[in-house]
Design a protein around this motif. Sequence first.
Motif, mmCIF file in Angstrom:
data_model
loop_
_atom_site.group_PDB
_atom_site.id
_atom_site.type_symbol
_atom_site.label_atom_id
_atom_site.label_comp_id
_atom_site.label_asym_id
_atom_site.label_seq_id
_atom_site.Cartn_x
_atom_site.Cartn_y
_atom_site.Cartn_z
ATOM 1 N N UNK A 321 0.824 -1.207 0.000
ATOM 2 C CA UNK A 321 0.000 0.000 0.000
ATOM 3 C C UNK A 321 0.863 1.264 0.000
ATOM 4 N N UNK A 322 1.887 1.275 0.851
ATOM 5 C CA UNK A 322 2.771 2.447 0.891
ATOM 6 C C UNK A 322 3.595 2.542 -0.393
ATOM 7 N N UNK A 323 4.063 1.414 -0.894
ATOM 8 C CA UNK A 323 4.824 1.431 -2.134
ATOM 9 C C UNK A 323 3.962 1.907 -3.303
ATOM 10 N N UNK A 324 2.684 1.525 -3.324
ATOM 11 C CA UNK A 324 1.789 1.992 -4.383
ATOM 12 C C UNK A 324 1.596 3.506 -4.295
ATOM 13 N N UNK A 325 1.529 4.049 -3.070
ATOM 14 C CA UNK A 325 1.421 5.499 -2.916
ATOM 15 C C UNK A 325 2.674 6.195 -3.436
ATOM 16 N N UNK A 326 3.832 5.594 -3.187
ATOM 17 C CA UNK A 326 5.072 6.156 -3.708
ATOM 18 C C UNK A 326 5.122 6.065 -5.231
ATOM 19 N N UNK A 327 4.666 4.935 -5.783
ATOM 20 C CA UNK A 327 4.621 4.793 -7.242
ATOM 21 C C UNK A 327 3.626 5.783 -7.850
ATOM 22 N N UNK A 328 2.521 6.039 -7.160
ATOM 23 C CA UNK A 328 1.550 7.015 -7.653
ATOM 24 C C UNK A 328 2.165 8.400 -7.735
ATOM 25 N N UNK A 329 2.988 8.739 -6.754
ATOM 26 C CA UNK A 329 3.655 10.036 -6.789
ATOM 27 C C UNK A 329 4.590 10.142 -7.989
ATOM 28 N N UNK A 431 -9.585 8.340 -2.594
ATOM 29 C CA UNK A 431 -10.676 7.418 -2.268
ATOM 30 C C UNK A 431 -10.301 5.960 -2.542
ATOM 31 N N UNK A 432 -9.539 5.728 -3.621
ATOM 32 C CA UNK A 432 -9.245 4.357 -4.025
ATOM 33 C C UNK A 432 -8.323 3.665 -3.025
ATOM 34 N N UNK A 433 -7.276 4.350 -2.580
ATOM 35 C CA UNK A 433 -6.320 3.717 -1.669
ATOM 36 C C UNK A 433 -6.959 3.308 -0.340
ATOM 37 N N UNK A 434 -7.718 4.173 0.340
ATOM 38 C CA UNK A 434 -8.386 3.722 1.576
ATOM 39 C C UNK A 434 -9.360 2.576 1.337
ATOM 40 N N UNK A 435 -10.088 2.616 0.218
ATOM 41 C CA UNK A 435 -11.067 1.557 -0.057
ATOM 42 C C UNK A 435 -10.358 0.218 -0.242
ATOM 43 N N UNK A 436 -9.271 0.210 -1.001
ATOM 44 C CA UNK A 436 -8.552 -1.039 -1.227
ATOM 45 C C UNK A 436 -7.953 -1.580 0.064
ATOM 46 N N UNK A 437 -7.437 -0.684 0.913
ATOM 47 C CA UNK A 437 -6.848 -1.156 2.167
ATOM 48 C C UNK A 437 -7.918 -1.726 3.095
ATOM 49 N N UNK A 438 -9.069 -1.088 3.148
ATOM 50 C CA UNK A 438 -10.146 -1.603 3.996
ATOM 51 C C UNK A 438 -10.682 -2.925 3.460
ATOM 52 N N UNK A 439 -10.706 -3.102 2.157
ATOM 53 C CA UNK A 439 -11.095 -4.402 1.589
ATOM 54 C C UNK A 439 -10.088 -5.469 2.008
#
Length: 453
Positions: A321-329, A431-439
């Motif tokens: 999840x954190x790596x995806x946020x870094x890749x998104x940046x 919205x997408x990142x919190x939703x995926x993590x909660x799933x």
Amino acid sequence: MLGKYNKKAFISLGLTFILMWISEATDAHVNYNYTAKPRVVLPPNYVKEMRPPSKKGSPVIVDFSIFVVDINSINVEDMDFRVDMFIHQRWLESRLEISDDIFEEGDDYVTLLPEFFDNLWQPDPYFLNSKIAEIATLTHKFTSVTLYKNKTVRYAARMHAIIACQMEFQLYPMDIQVCPIYIESFSSNNQKVKLRWSDSGVTLNPELKLLQYNLGQPLELEESDGYMPEKVGNFSRLTVYFRFERQIGHHLIQTFAPSSLVVMLSWFSFWLGLDAIPGRVTLLVTCMLTLVTMFTGLRADIPPVAYVKALDLWMAGCMVSVFAALAEFVVVKVLDVQYQYQVNRIPKVLPMRISNMEKGQCATVASWEGGAVRSRKATQTPTTPGQTSLQGNGGPPKSARRQSLLSVAWTDTDTGVEKIMWREIDKVSRAVFPILFFVFVLLYWPILLMKSS
């Protein structure tokens, strides 16, 4: 001269009487002590190497019981645990000759010295899966032998043992370890000695508490006969299963809650614009390094097993999840660079030419397509959806003006507002990142709880 000899004879006779008296007194004292010793209950022809007589073909029944005082040092690295306990063995020795003189009034048993046990036949049970098993000793060994009027012998000892346990960590940190203790006769097969759980079986100290585990109760007891190839025979075996259920509270506080907060902290980067590049990069990299450090510390608590544990899946989900946020940046930064490059390629002369056209000073208009400028006659063209006539607004069509920017920016046909790709990705990511993590959380915990139960 005669008087002198008579005097010597008198002295010699007196010394002889004194020595005889001392010898009789000593013999009487020795006999008294001998009768007080427990060895009087053993017949003259008693042979301790032979087991007590029983019915033809029947083994000697040895009742076994354990009182667990404490369980500590559950070591997951060495896969063992230490148990302090009292063990009790009881069997019938019909060869004893018991006199009522050794029992106190009103008692049907007498506690004898531990040395008496060395003169008796005794069973030889041992802990099959123990690494260390020894009788507790302070000033002497903590053992006792009790003899009953019905010729039952009861042996008790305080012991501590380190028991090996084959642990499984697939569900760590919600794992349940089932650790058995195998008790078996070492040299007497099941035709000579049969071990049996007594009525009390295995009893736990009511004040027993474990730090990271709950001890499942009641304990499971088992009696079986197993073939031992190393001893070439069937031997009676007793088994008690200890069920250690790991408490999840410690890991909720030390692992799951902090890692979840770190993941949530990485989402704040989506609200930081690209004008705060150092802060955004620092935030994401710090979150990633925090998770890596936390994961490294957790691996030191358990052995390096070859399979994937439940905690590994959790930490992998957080790190992804954190790596995806870094890749998104990285993606939005690349899109922003491309957008700025395309915007800066628009010719500076374009606004001047459009202004001259509006004043009638130029019969041609500047039409920019693909970053190049060319002139053409101003003609009336049919109006198509998404386009406007050149003569209606005095400027080039918006679709033509944004043609090369469609990959990084576009104009909303409903509102006419320019949309930039990287900004829209940031908005969607919020919205997408919190939703995926909660799933992921909703899938992880029910499956883990279902498997652990």
